[in-house]
Structures are given as structure tokens and as C-alpha cells.
Design a protein around this motif. Structure first.
Motif, PDB file in Angstrom:
ATOM      1  N   PRO A  21       0.800  -1.229   0.000  1.00 24.67           N
ATOM      2  CA  PRO A  21       0.000   0.000   0.000  1.00 24.67           C
ATOM      3  C   PRO A  21       0.835   1.283   0.000  1.00 24.67           C
ATOM      4  O   PRO A  21       0.390   2.314  -0.478  1.00 24.67           O
ATOM      5  CB  PRO A  21      -0.828  -0.085   1.276  1.00 24.67           C
ATOM      6  N   SER A  22       2.054   1.196   0.519  1.00 28.04           N
ATOM      7  CA  SER A  22       2.900   2.390   0.552  1.00 28.04           C
ATOM      8  C   SER A  22       3.893   2.416  -0.613  1.00 28.04           C
ATOM      9  O   SER A  22       4.777   3.273  -0.651  1.00 28.04           O
ATOM     10  CB  SER A  22       3.658   2.457   1.886  1.00 28.04           C
ATOM     11  N   ALA A  23       3.748   1.500  -1.556  1.00 25.02           N
ATOM     12  CA  ALA A  23       4.684   1.422  -2.676  1.00 25.02           C
ATOM     13  C   ALA A  23       4.606   2.660  -3.556  1.00 25.02           C
ATOM     14  O   ALA A  23       3.517   3.051  -3.976  1.00 25.02           O
ATOM     15  CB  ALA A  23       4.397   0.185  -3.514  1.00 25.02           C
ATOM     16  N   PRO A  24       5.754   3.263  -3.828  1.00 22.96           N
ATOM     17  CA  PRO A  24       5.755   4.390  -4.766  1.00 22.96           C
ATOM     18  C   PRO A  24       5.614   3.866  -6.201  1.00 22.96           C
ATOM     19  O   PRO A  24       6.545   3.308  -6.760  1.00 22.96           O
ATOM     20  CB  PRO A  24       7.113   5.051  -4.528  1.00 22.96           C
ATOM     21  N   ILE A  25       4.404   4.003  -6.736  1.00 26.66           N
ATOM     22  CA  ILE A  25       4.115   3.566  -8.104  1.00 26.66           C
ATOM     23  C   ILE A  25       3.371   4.707  -8.785  1.00 26.66           C
ATOM     24  O   ILE A  25       2.341   5.154  -8.277  1.00 26.66           O
ATOM     25  CB  ILE A  25       3.235   2.295  -8.120  1.00 26.66           C
ATOM     26  N   PRO A  26       3.877   5.202  -9.912  1.00 29.68           N
ATOM     27  CA  PRO A  26       3.159   6.267 -10.617  1.00 29.68           C
ATOM     28  C   PRO A  26       1.717   5.842 -10.915  1.00 29.68           C
ATOM     29  O   PRO A  26       1.450   4.694 -11.278  1.00 29.68           O
ATOM     30  CB  PRO A  26       3.967   6.455 -11.898  1.00 29.68           C
ATOM     31  N   THR A  27       0.793   6.760 -10.750  1.00 27.52           N
ATOM     32  CA  THR A  27      -0.633   6.480 -10.917  1.00 27.52           C
ATOM     33  C   THR A  27      -0.952   5.876 -12.276  1.00 27.52           C
ATOM     34  O   THR A  27      -1.691   4.900 -12.372  1.00 27.52           O
ATOM     35  CB  THR A  27      -1.443   7.775 -10.702  1.00 27.52           C
ATOM     36  N   ALA A  28      -0.407   6.435 -13.343  1.00 28.96           N
ATOM     37  CA  ALA A  28      -0.684   5.917 -14.690  1.00 28.96           C
ATOM     38  C   ALA A  28      -0.153   4.497 -14.841  1.00 28.96           C
ATOM     39  O   ALA A  28      -0.809   3.643 -15.440  1.00 28.96           O
ATOM     40  CB  ALA A  28      -0.078   6.829 -15.744  1.00 28.96           C
ATOM     41  N   VAL A  29       1.007   4.218 -14.302  1.00 25.49           N
ATOM     42  CA  VAL A  29       1.584   2.876 -14.386  1.00 25.49           C
ATOM     43  C   VAL A  29       0.707   1.891 -13.620  1.00 25.49           C
ATOM     44  O   VAL A  29       0.403   0.795 -14.104  1.00 25.49           O
ATOM     45  CB  VAL A  29       3.031   2.868 -13.847  1.00 25.49           C
ATOM     46  N   THR A  72       5.114  -9.485  -3.389  1.00 22.55           N
ATOM     47  CA  THR A  72       4.664  -8.128  -3.086  1.00 22.55           C
ATOM     48  C   THR A  72       5.508  -7.135  -3.869  1.00 22.55           C
ATOM     49  O   THR A  72       6.740  -7.140  -3.749  1.00 22.55           O
ATOM     50  CB  THR A  72       4.785  -7.825  -1.580  1.00 22.55           C
ATOM     51  N   ILE A  73       4.855  -6.299  -4.657  1.00 21.03           N
ATOM     52  CA  ILE A  73       5.564  -5.239  -5.378  1.00 21.03           C
ATOM     53  C   ILE A  73       5.819  -4.110  -4.393  1.00 21.03           C
ATOM     54  O   ILE A  73       4.895  -3.550  -3.819  1.00 21.03           O
ATOM     55  CB  ILE A  73       4.755  -4.755  -6.596  1.00 21.03           C
ATOM     56  N   LEU A  74       7.088  -3.801  -4.181  1.00 24.86           N
ATOM     57  CA  LEU A  74       7.489  -2.775  -3.209  1.00 24.86           C
ATOM     58  C   LEU A  74       7.627  -1.397  -3.822  1.00 24.86           C
ATOM     59  O   LEU A  74       7.407  -0.393  -3.147  1.00 24.86           O
ATOM     60  CB  LEU A  74       8.815  -3.168  -2.547  1.00 24.86           C
ATOM     61  N   SER A  75       8.031  -1.341  -5.086  1.00 27.35           N
ATOM     62  CA  SER A  75       8.160  -0.043  -5.751  1.00 27.35           C
ATOM     63  C   SER A  75       8.259  -0.241  -7.254  1.00 27.35           C
ATOM     64  O   SER A  75       8.703  -1.279  -7.729  1.00 27.35           O
ATOM     65  CB  SER A  75       9.386   0.726  -5.254  1.00 27.35           C
ATOM     66  N   VAL A  76       7.814   0.784  -7.966  1.00 22.40           N
ATOM     67  CA  VAL A  76       7.953   0.836  -9.419  1.00 22.40           C
ATOM     68  C   VAL A  76       8.367   2.253  -9.756  1.00 22.40           C
ATOM     69  O   VAL A  76       7.736   3.214  -9.316  1.00 22.40           O
ATOM     70  CB  VAL A  76       6.626   0.486 -10.143  1.00 22.40           C
ATOM     71  N   HIS A  77       9.418   2.377 -10.518  1.00 26.08           N
ATOM     72  CA  HIS A  77       9.857   3.689 -10.999  1.00 26.08           C
ATOM     73  C   HIS A  77       9.723   3.663 -12.511  1.00 26.08           C
ATOM     74  O   HIS A  77      10.280   2.797 -13.177  1.00 26.08           O
ATOM     75  CB  HIS A  77      11.305   3.964 -10.607  1.00 26.08           C
ATOM     76  N   GLY A  78       8.973   4.578 -13.031  1.00 27.41           N
ATOM     77  CA  GLY A  78       8.832   4.659 -14.474  1.00 27.41           C
ATOM     78  C   GLY A  78       7.733   5.627 -14.835  1.00 27.41           C
ATOM     79  O   GLY A  78       6.632   5.536 -14.317  1.00 27.41           O
ATOM     80  N   HIS A  79       8.046   6.536 -15.679  1.00 29.16           N
ATOM     81  CA  HIS A  79       7.079   7.533 -16.116  1.00 29.16           C
ATOM     82  C   HIS A  79       6.768   7.299 -17.585  1.00 29.16           C
ATOM     83  O   HIS A  79       7.515   6.627 -18.294  1.00 29.16           O
ATOM     84  CB  HIS A  79       7.619   8.945 -15.889  1.00 29.16           C
ATOM     85  N   GLY A  80       5.673   7.862 -18.049  1.00 29.42           N
ATOM     86  CA  GLY A  80       5.282   7.752 -19.447  1.00 29.42           C
ATOM     87  C   GLY A  80       6.384   8.248 -20.360  1.00 29.42           C
ATOM     88  O   GLY A  80       7.298   8.947 -19.932  1.00 29.42           O
ATOM     89  N   GLY A  81       6.301   7.858 -21.606  1.00 33.40           N
ATOM     90  CA  GLY A  81       7.307   8.297 -22.569  1.00 33.40           C
ATOM     91  C   GLY A  81       8.238   7.183 -22.985  1.00 33.40           C
ATOM     92  O   GLY A  81       9.184   7.411 -23.728  1.00 33.40           O
ATOM     93  N   GLY A  82       7.983   5.969 -22.483  1.00 30.76           N
ATOM     94  CA  GLY A  82       8.808   4.827 -22.875  1.00 30.76           C
ATOM     95  C   GLY A  82      10.268   5.034 -22.542  1.00 30.76           C
ATOM     96  O   GLY A  82      10.619   5.627 -21.524  1.00 30.76           O
ATOM     97  N   GLY A  83      11.134   4.530 -23.421  1.00 28.21           N
ATOM     98  CA  GLY A  83      12.574   4.614 -23.204  1.00 28.21           C
ATOM     99  C   GLY A  83      13.098   6.035 -23.191  1.00 28.21           C
ATOM    100  O   GLY A  83      14.149   6.312 -22.620  1.00 28.21           O
ATOM    101  N   TRP A  84      12.357   6.959 -23.797  1.00 31.78           N
ATOM    102  CA  TRP A  84      12.806   8.348 -23.862  1.00 31.78           C
ATOM    103  C   TRP A  84      12.725   9.047 -22.513  1.00 31.78           C
ATOM    104  O   TRP A  84      13.389  10.057 -22.301  1.00 31.78           O
ATOM    105  CB  TRP A  84      11.983   9.130 -24.888  1.00 31.78           C
ATOM    106  N   SER A  85      11.910   8.528 -21.591  1.00 24.63           N
ATOM    107  CA  SER A  85      11.743   9.214 -20.299  1.00 24.63           C
ATOM    108  C   SER A  85      12.619   8.614 -19.200  1.00 24.63           C
ATOM    109  O   SER A  85      12.394   8.854 -18.027  1.00 24.63           O
ATOM    110  CB  SER A  85      10.272   9.191 -19.872  1.00 24.63           C
ATOM    111  N   GLY A  86      13.625   7.857 -19.585  1.00 22.77           N
ATOM    112  CA  GLY A  86      14.584   7.357 -18.610  1.00 22.77           C
ATOM    113  C   GLY A  86      14.341   5.906 -18.212  1.00 22.77           C
ATOM    114  O   GLY A  86      13.419   5.246 -18.680  1.00 22.77           O
ATOM    115  N   ALA A  87      15.197   5.449 -17.321  1.00 24.60           N
ATOM    116  CA  ALA A  87      15.167   4.060 -16.874  1.00 24.60           C
ATOM    117  C   ALA A  87      13.878   3.755 -16.107  1.00 24.60           C
ATOM    118  O   ALA A  87      13.275   4.642 -15.502  1.00 24.60           O
ATOM    119  CB  ALA A  87      16.381   3.777 -15.991  1.00 24.60           C
TER     120      ALA A  87
END
Length: 170
Positions: A21-29, A72-87
Motif C-alpha cells: 500500500p505504501s509502494a511508490p508507483i506512478p498512478t498511470a503505471v 509483493t511489489i514494493l516499488s515501481v519507478h517509471g514515467h510515461g514516454g517509454g525509453g525516452w523518459s529514462g530508466a
């Protein structure tokens, strides 16, 4: 490499994986990628490919007599834009239990390279590949638990995370 730990005994794999529940996951992801379902399915498939009688579960009694793999998924880092928006990256905790007792716990983290050389995939496609690699990592770890008793590894993320290769031109 065959999985002998579960010879003749099924292993129940949590599908879909839980989201901390406290996992930092971007809303869109969180809304668009379905990483909890993907991770559970990839782990189930990878454990089955190692020779185990792997079966999915959604809810199991705390002291289930079968071996159960809780994800349990602890965190997801990733923003829209695919490979162009970073790792992109994801961290997952795997808990292996039997009769409600822990057999082992480990945290796995994988990341993509991202950037303009990371290919032309979208964010969800990149994270799909990350989830697939994590499923294989978890299966390999589960197979390595043969003959061990209550192995609990540190829950901190490793200093360097393995990368997932990005196919060019996708």
C-alpha cells in the motif's frame, strides 16, 4: 535446471502479486500496466518451467500445508514516454512459506536502461520485460532454496541492480 525442491508437491504462486500500500508507483503505471498480474504470471510460468507443479492462488490460509510463494511489489519507478523518459525499475519481495512458517524471504530489483538507446518501447512494454526478468529471478531463487531452513535475506535493495536488455527498434 530442474526444480527438485517441489518434487511431487505443488507450489502455490500468488497471482496477482500484492501491491504494498505504501509502494511508490506512478498512478498511470498502476492503472495501465497491470504489473501485479504480469509479475505473478511470469513467476508462475518460470517456476513451472523449472519442473515444479506450480499453481496460482489468490487467497490461502496463513498456515497452508502447501509451499506458497507470496509476491509483493514494493516499488515501481517509471514515467510515461517509454525509453525516452529514462530508466524504469521495479522491486519485489518474495516470501516462500510452508505451514505458515517462513522458508525464505528476498527482495529483487531489476531496471531497464531507458534513454534514447533503450529502444522505442512504451513504458508498460518496458516494465513488462522487467516483470518477466523478475519472475525468472524469483524462480531461480525458489529453486535454490532446496535444503535450506528459514533463509531470510536482507530486505534492502542491492547496491547495483541487474539491467534488463531493451530490444532495439521496438
Amino acid at each position: 535446471m530442474p526444480l527438485t525442491l517441489f518434487a511431487g508437491e505443488p507450489v502455490l504462486v500468488q497471482v496477482p502479486a500484492a501491491l504494498d500500500p505504501s509502494a511508490p508507483i506512478p498512478t498511470a503505471v498502476r492503472a495501465e500496466c497491470g504489473l501485479d498480474q504480469l509479475l505473478g504470471n511470469y513467476a508462475l510460468d518460470a517456476i513451472g518451467k523449472r519442473g515444479a507443479d506450480a499453481r496460482p492462488f489468490r487467497a490461502v490460509e496463513p498456515a497452508a500445508p502447501e509451499r506458497t510463494l507470496h509476491l509483493t511489489i514494493l516499488s515501481v519507478h517509471g514515467h510515461g514516454g517509454g525509453g525516452w523518459s529514462g530508466a524504469k525499475s521495479m522491486s519485489v519481495k518474495a516470501d516462500l512459506r510452508k505451514d505458515g512458517q517462513p522458508l525464505g524471504t528476498r527482495v529483487f530489483t531489476r531496471r531497464s536502461r531507458g534513454g534514447p538507446l533503450g529502444g522505442m518501447s512504451g513504458t508498460c512494454a518496458i516494465l513488462d520485460r522487467v516483470a518477466g526478468a523478475l519472475g525468472r529471478d524469483v524462480a531461480k531463487w525458489v529453486a535454490a532454496q532446496e535444503g535450506t531452513q528459514a533463509v531470510v535475506e536482507p530486505v534492502a535493495a542491492p547496491a547495483s541492480e541487474p539491467e534488463v536488455s531493451e530490444p532495439a527498434g521496438q
